[in-house]
Write an enzyme that holds these catalytic residues in place. Structure first.
Site, mmCIF file in Angstrom:
data_model
loop_
_atom_site.group_PDB
_atom_site.id
_atom_site.type_symbol
_atom_site.label_atom_id
_atom_site.label_comp_id
_atom_site.label_asym_id
_atom_site.label_seq_id
_atom_site.Cartn_x
_atom_site.Cartn_y
_atom_site.Cartn_z
ATOM 1 N N SER A 1 46.667 63.414 37.832
ATOM 2 C CA SER A 1 47.949 62.758 37.589
ATOM 3 C C SER A 1 48.707 63.460 36.458
ATOM 4 O O SER A 1 48.954 64.666 36.546
ATOM 5 C CB SER A 1 47.690 61.276 37.284
ATOM 6 O OG SER A 1 48.876 60.539 37.324
ATOM 7 N N HIS A 2 49.007 62.759 35.371
ATOM 8 C CA HIS A 2 49.673 63.428 34.245
ATOM 9 C C HIS A 2 48.731 64.445 33.591
ATOM 10 O O HIS A 2 49.153 65.336 32.863
ATOM 11 C CB HIS A 2 50.117 62.371 33.217
ATOM 12 C CG HIS A 2 51.118 62.874 32.222
ATOM 13 N ND1 HIS A 2 51.553 62.123 31.170
ATOM 14 C CD2 HIS A 2 51.753 64.070 32.112
ATOM 15 C CE1 HIS A 2 52.421 62.824 30.442
ATOM 16 N NE2 HIS A 2 52.565 64.000 30.995
ATOM 17 N N ASP B 1 40.054 46.971 47.472
ATOM 18 C CA ASP B 1 40.598 47.507 46.223
ATOM 19 C C ASP B 1 41.923 46.835 45.882
ATOM 20 O O ASP B 1 42.904 46.960 46.620
ATOM 21 C CB ASP B 1 40.796 49.025 46.346
ATOM 22 C CG ASP B 1 41.067 49.678 45.001
ATOM 23 O OD1 ASP B 1 41.612 48.993 44.105
ATOM 24 O OD2 ASP B 1 40.729 50.862 44.842
ATOM 25 N N ASP C 1 50.672 59.812 47.713
ATOM 26 C CA ASP C 1 49.418 59.091 47.463
ATOM 27 C C ASP C 1 49.660 57.731 46.804
ATOM 28 O O ASP C 1 48.770 57.154 46.216
ATOM 29 C CB ASP C 1 48.470 59.948 46.619
ATOM 30 C CG ASP C 1 48.969 60.168 45.199
ATOM 31 O OD1 ASP C 1 50.046 59.658 44.845
ATOM 32 O OD2 ASP C 1 48.267 60.869 44.422
ATOM 33 N N HIS D 1 46.230 57.488 45.012
ATOM 34 C CA HIS D 1 46.190 58.071 43.667
ATOM 35 C C HIS D 1 44.942 57.638 42.892
ATOM 36 O O HIS D 1 44.406 58.414 42.096
ATOM 37 C CB HIS D 1 47.458 57.648 42.920
ATOM 38 C CG HIS D 1 47.811 58.541 41.772
ATOM 39 N ND1 HIS D 1 48.178 59.860 41.926
ATOM 40 C CD2 HIS D 1 47.836 58.304 40.423
ATOM 41 C CE1 HIS D 1 48.432 60.394 40.734
ATOM 42 N NE2 HIS D 1 48.225 59.476 39.811
ATOM 43 N N ASP E 1 42.025 56.582 44.399
ATOM 44 C CA ASP E 1 40.854 57.140 45.099
ATOM 45 C C ASP E 1 40.522 58.534 44.583
ATOM 46 O O ASP E 1 39.357 58.944 44.563
ATOM 47 C CB ASP E 1 41.119 57.261 46.610
ATOM 48 C CG ASP E 1 41.299 55.923 47.305
ATOM 49 O OD1 ASP E 1 40.831 54.907 46.768
ATOM 50 O OD2 ASP E 1 41.916 55.910 48.388
HETATM 51 CA CA CA Z 1 40.662 52.965 45.832
#
Ligand code: CA
Length: 334
Positions: free
Chosen positions: A131-132, A259, A278, A300, A302
């Site tokens: 990510s970032h 989730d 994502d 994102h 996962d």
């Molecule tokens: Ca997940």
């Protein structure tokens, strides 16, 4: 609006439940380091040969913006450091500011990298950022390429995210209906609050959002262009200043009914108007250097084996991707 407030309540309930599950020790990820018995099995617990992930240089995993590493009761890269260590990798997971600009996070990471090199006696590190964390690891490779063997971006916000544009009120006019925009903004707010456990965003969130916005990322890329594709959705240079560049990402939002993050990511993902994403980042924005793949059936969360291992059962396990990548780096002598 009531519907979304209700959805937000159910998401909060679900997340609290997930945290309780973890706190109660029901996490099934095996304690891989301790599972290596004195008799030393022929194969690793994943059925791979010993030394499968034994890279020449230490692997440094760098977390992203939402910073739930610091507040939830489990690690950000869930079960991933242990899996890499089992195969022989030396792994570090340094902390940088959860919510800050890429440059500030990058400077913090550079200090951590220097400490890692001092402790291990190695000359370089393999950086992997989610990510970032993607743009963040790029910073270190750009300013000190001599200290970096490879850079890998996983679901990286390399060209920014419309999600940040929306937070900043910079969504292109007419791109989304007002109703949808309000819903998505609410969901983003809920997601950030959930993951940071702070009802009010810290002051530096604006700086972070700027870094993650389309315009902010473009500005950053002009200063730190290494590995970034020059085309809209192609690959970048595979090697710059002696540093190897890689990336992968998911392109699915809803992957596991258990989730609690999935409904939120699904709603936020609508921001991209059908473009492959994502839930927070588009496939094209994730591209850096060699694109290993940009369409895993993962969202994102996962991509870092969250929430607590609740991932798509019909896709390669995310932990395996990190193992395979370590093996790829090993094969390249990195
Ligand atoms: Ca997940």
């Amino acid at each position: 609006m009531h519907r979304f407030n209700a959805a937000r309540r159910s998401v909060i309930t679900g997340l609290v439940f997930a945290i309780l599950l973890v706190a109660c020790g029901t996490d099934e990820s095996p304690p891989t380091e301790s599972s290596a018995t004195p008799e030393t099995p022929q194969l690793l617990s994943a059925g791979l040969p010993p030394g499968y992930t034994k890279t020449q240089y230490p692997i440094v995993l760098v977390h992203g913006f939402l910073g739930f590493d610091s507040v939830l009761l489990f690690e950000y890269f869930h079960g991933i450091p242990a899996a890499l260590r089992e195969g022989g990798a030396v792994v570090f997971t340094p902390q940088v500011s959860a919510i800050n600009s890429t440059e500030v996070r990058g400077e913090q990471l550079l200090v951590e990298v220097q400490k890692i090199l001092a402790v291990t006696g190695k000359s370089k590190v393999n950086l992997i950022g989610h990510s970032h964390g993607g743009p963040t690891v790029r910073y270190v490779a750009s300013v000190r390429p001599d200290l970096v063997a490879s850079v890998t971006s996983v679901g990286g916000v390399n060209k920014g995210s419309l999600v940040s544009d929306i937070v900043l009120g910079l969504a292109p006019e007419g791109s989304l209906s007002n109703t949808l925009l309000v819903s998505i903004t609410e969901a983003i707010g809920a997601l950030i609050s959930l993951l940071s456990f702070s009802p009010d965003l810290p002051q530096d969130a604006l700086t972070a959002q700027h870094s993650l916005s389309t315009a902010g990322a473009a500005q950053y890329n002009r200063a730190f262009p290494e590995g970034v594709p020059t085309s809209a959705c192609g690959e970048g240079d595979y090697r710059v200043n002696g540093v190897a560049y890689f990336s992968w990402s998911g392109a699915r939002q809803y992957t596991n009914v258990l989730d609690p993050l999935d409904p939120v990511l699904t709603l936020v993902g609508l921001a991209f108007g059908g473009e492959k994403n994502d839930g927070l980042v588009t496939a094209c924005s994730s591209h850096l250097g060699m694109v290993i793949r940009d369409d895993y059936a993962m969202n994102h969360a996962d991509e870092i084996n969250q929430t607590a291992g609740l991932v798509n059962l019909f896709e390669t396990n995310p932990v395996s991707l990190y193992r395979q990548h370590a093996n790829r780096l090993k094969g390249l002598g990195l």
